[in-house]
Motif scaffolding. Structure first.
Motif, short mmCIF file in Angstrom:
data_model
loop_
_atom_site.label_atom_id
_atom_site.label_comp_id
_atom_site.label_asym_id
_atom_site.label_seq_id
_atom_site.Cartn_x
_atom_site.Cartn_y
_atom_site.Cartn_z
N PRO A 4 0.83 -1.18 0.00
CA PRO A 4 0.00 0.00 0.00
C PRO A 4 0.89 1.27 0.00
CG PRO A 4 -0.24 -1.19 2.05
CD PRO A 4 0.71 -1.93 1.21
N GLN A 5 0.42 2.25 -0.66
CA GLN A 5 1.18 3.50 -0.78
C GLN A 5 0.34 4.65 -0.21
OE1 GLN A 5 2.03 4.20 -4.82
NE2 GLN A 5 3.65 2.68 -4.90
N ILE A 6 1.10 5.59 0.28
CA ILE A 6 0.45 6.81 0.80
C ILE A 6 0.83 7.93 -0.18
CG2 ILE A 6 0.32 8.45 2.66
CD1 ILE A 6 1.10 6.29 4.55
N LYS A 173 -4.43 34.70 1.64
CA LYS A 173 -4.92 34.73 0.29
C LYS A 173 -5.29 33.31 -0.18
CE LYS A 173 -3.59 37.19 -3.89
NZ LYS A 173 -2.54 37.84 -4.59
N GLN A 174 -4.55 32.37 0.26
CA GLN A 174 -4.82 30.96 -0.10
C GLN A 174 -4.62 30.13 1.15
OE1 GLN A 174 -2.75 29.55 -3.57
NE2 GLN A 174 -2.76 27.47 -2.85
N GLN A 175 -5.59 29.30 1.40
CA GLN A 175 -5.55 28.41 2.57
C GLN A 175 -4.60 27.26 2.24
OE1 GLN A 175 -7.47 28.94 5.39
NE2 GLN A 175 -6.58 27.23 6.41
N ASN A 176 -3.82 26.88 3.21
CA ASN A 176 -2.98 25.69 3.01
C ASN A 176 -3.84 24.44 3.15
OD1 ASN A 176 -3.34 26.04 5.72
ND2 ASN A 176 -1.34 25.29 6.28
N SER A 177 -3.41 23.44 2.45
CA SER A 177 -4.18 22.18 2.52
C SER A 177 -3.25 21.00 2.37
CB SER A 177 -5.28 22.13 1.47
OG SER A 177 -4.71 22.08 0.18
N LEU A 178 -3.68 19.86 2.90
CA LEU A 178 -2.91 18.61 2.80
C LEU A 178 -3.92 17.49 2.54
CD1 LEU A 178 -0.19 17.15 3.08
CD2 LEU A 178 -0.69 16.91 5.51
N GLN A 179 -3.68 16.80 1.43
CA GLN A 179 -4.56 15.67 1.06
C GLN A 179 -3.74 14.41 1.15
OE1 GLN A 179 -6.05 16.33 -2.80
NE2 GLN A 179 -8.15 16.06 -2.17
N ILE A 180 -4.24 13.46 1.86
CA ILE A 180 -3.56 12.19 2.03
C ILE A 180 -4.47 11.08 1.46
CG2 ILE A 180 -2.54 10.56 3.67
CD1 ILE A 180 -2.18 12.91 5.56
N ASP A 181 -3.91 10.27 0.56
CA ASP A 181 -4.64 9.15 -0.06
C ASP A 181 -3.85 7.89 0.17
OD1 ASP A 181 -6.73 10.63 -1.08
OD2 ASP A 181 -5.69 11.07 -2.97
N PHE A 182 -4.62 6.79 0.39
CA PHE A 182 -4.01 5.45 0.52
C PHE A 182 -4.35 4.70 -0.75
CE2 PHE A 182 -4.60 6.66 4.93
CZ PHE A 182 -3.34 6.41 5.44
N VAL A 183 -3.35 4.28 -1.33
CA VAL A 183 -3.57 3.50 -2.57
C VAL A 183 -3.05 2.11 -2.29
CG1 VAL A 183 -2.98 3.34 -5.01
CG2 VAL A 183 -3.24 5.58 -3.93
N THR A 184 -3.87 1.10 -2.61
CA THR A 184 -3.45 -0.27 -2.38
C THR A 184 -2.96 -0.92 -3.62
OG1 THR A 184 -5.68 -1.03 -2.57
CG2 THR A 184 -4.63 -1.06 -0.42
#
Length: 184
Positions: A4-6, A173-184
């Motif tokens: 699995p990958q993050i 001006k721009q909100q920081n964001s972090l998206q984390i996905d698990f890929v199997t």
């Protein structure tokens, strides 16, 4: 086998800055100045020059004499003539006293007294040179000056200062964001 990958995807925060410059306005009025210059005091002392011209001798050389001078000269000439006469008479008397010694004293006296007097003539200038006497005393001027100081009155004026404060505003001006996905 698959592991699995993050997967992570982020966007940075961007800040917005708004600023308004500060404003400074300075107005300086001229100082009020009053100057007075009193006149200098000046004192002058003057000694006038003196010129004396004595031409008495020049006038006398031209036979233009005052009565007092004529009287003095006549008295002096008369006194001198009297003294010469006394000397001549005394000398002739002494010669006649020694007549017994011979020598023809009477004949010698007759010969001297019988001749006309000799007159001498010479070149003369009327008036005679340097008969006018000149005496000059130079004058003098003394100057004393006392300058007066300047009287000054200065009133400074305060500056008029207008200041508007500047500002700096921060916003996101721009909100920081972090998206984390698990890929199997």
């Amino acid at each position: 086998m698959q592991l699995p990958q993050i997967q992570m995807q982020s966007t940075p925060a961007i800040l917005g800055i708004e600023k308004s410059n500060a404003r400074l306005h300075i107005q300086q009025s001229h100082a009020q100045m009053e100057l007075q210059q009193p006149k200098a005091t000046m004192e002058m002392k003057r000694l006038p020059p003196k010129l004396n011209i004595d031409q008495t001798q020049a006038w006398a050389d031209m036979n233009l004499k005052s009565i007092l001078r004529r009287n003095e000269e006549a008295a002096a000439e008369g006194n001198q003539a009297w003294m010469q006469y006394l000397a001549k008479t005394a000398q002739e008397g002494s010669e006649l006293m020694k007549i017994e010694n011979g020598g023809g004293a009477i004949a010698a006296q007759a010969k001297r007294n019988g001749q006309l007097p000799k007159h001498e003539f010479g070149l003369g200038f009327i008036p005679s040179p340097f008969s006018v006497k000149i005496n000059y005393q130079p004058g003098d001027v003394q100057i004393n000056v006392q300058p007066q100081k300047v009287i000054s009155s200065i009133t400074p004026q305060k500056p008029v200062i207008n200041y508007q404060q500047g500002s700096v505003n921060y916003h996101l001006k721009q909100q920081n964001s972090l998206q984390i996905d698990f890929v199997t």
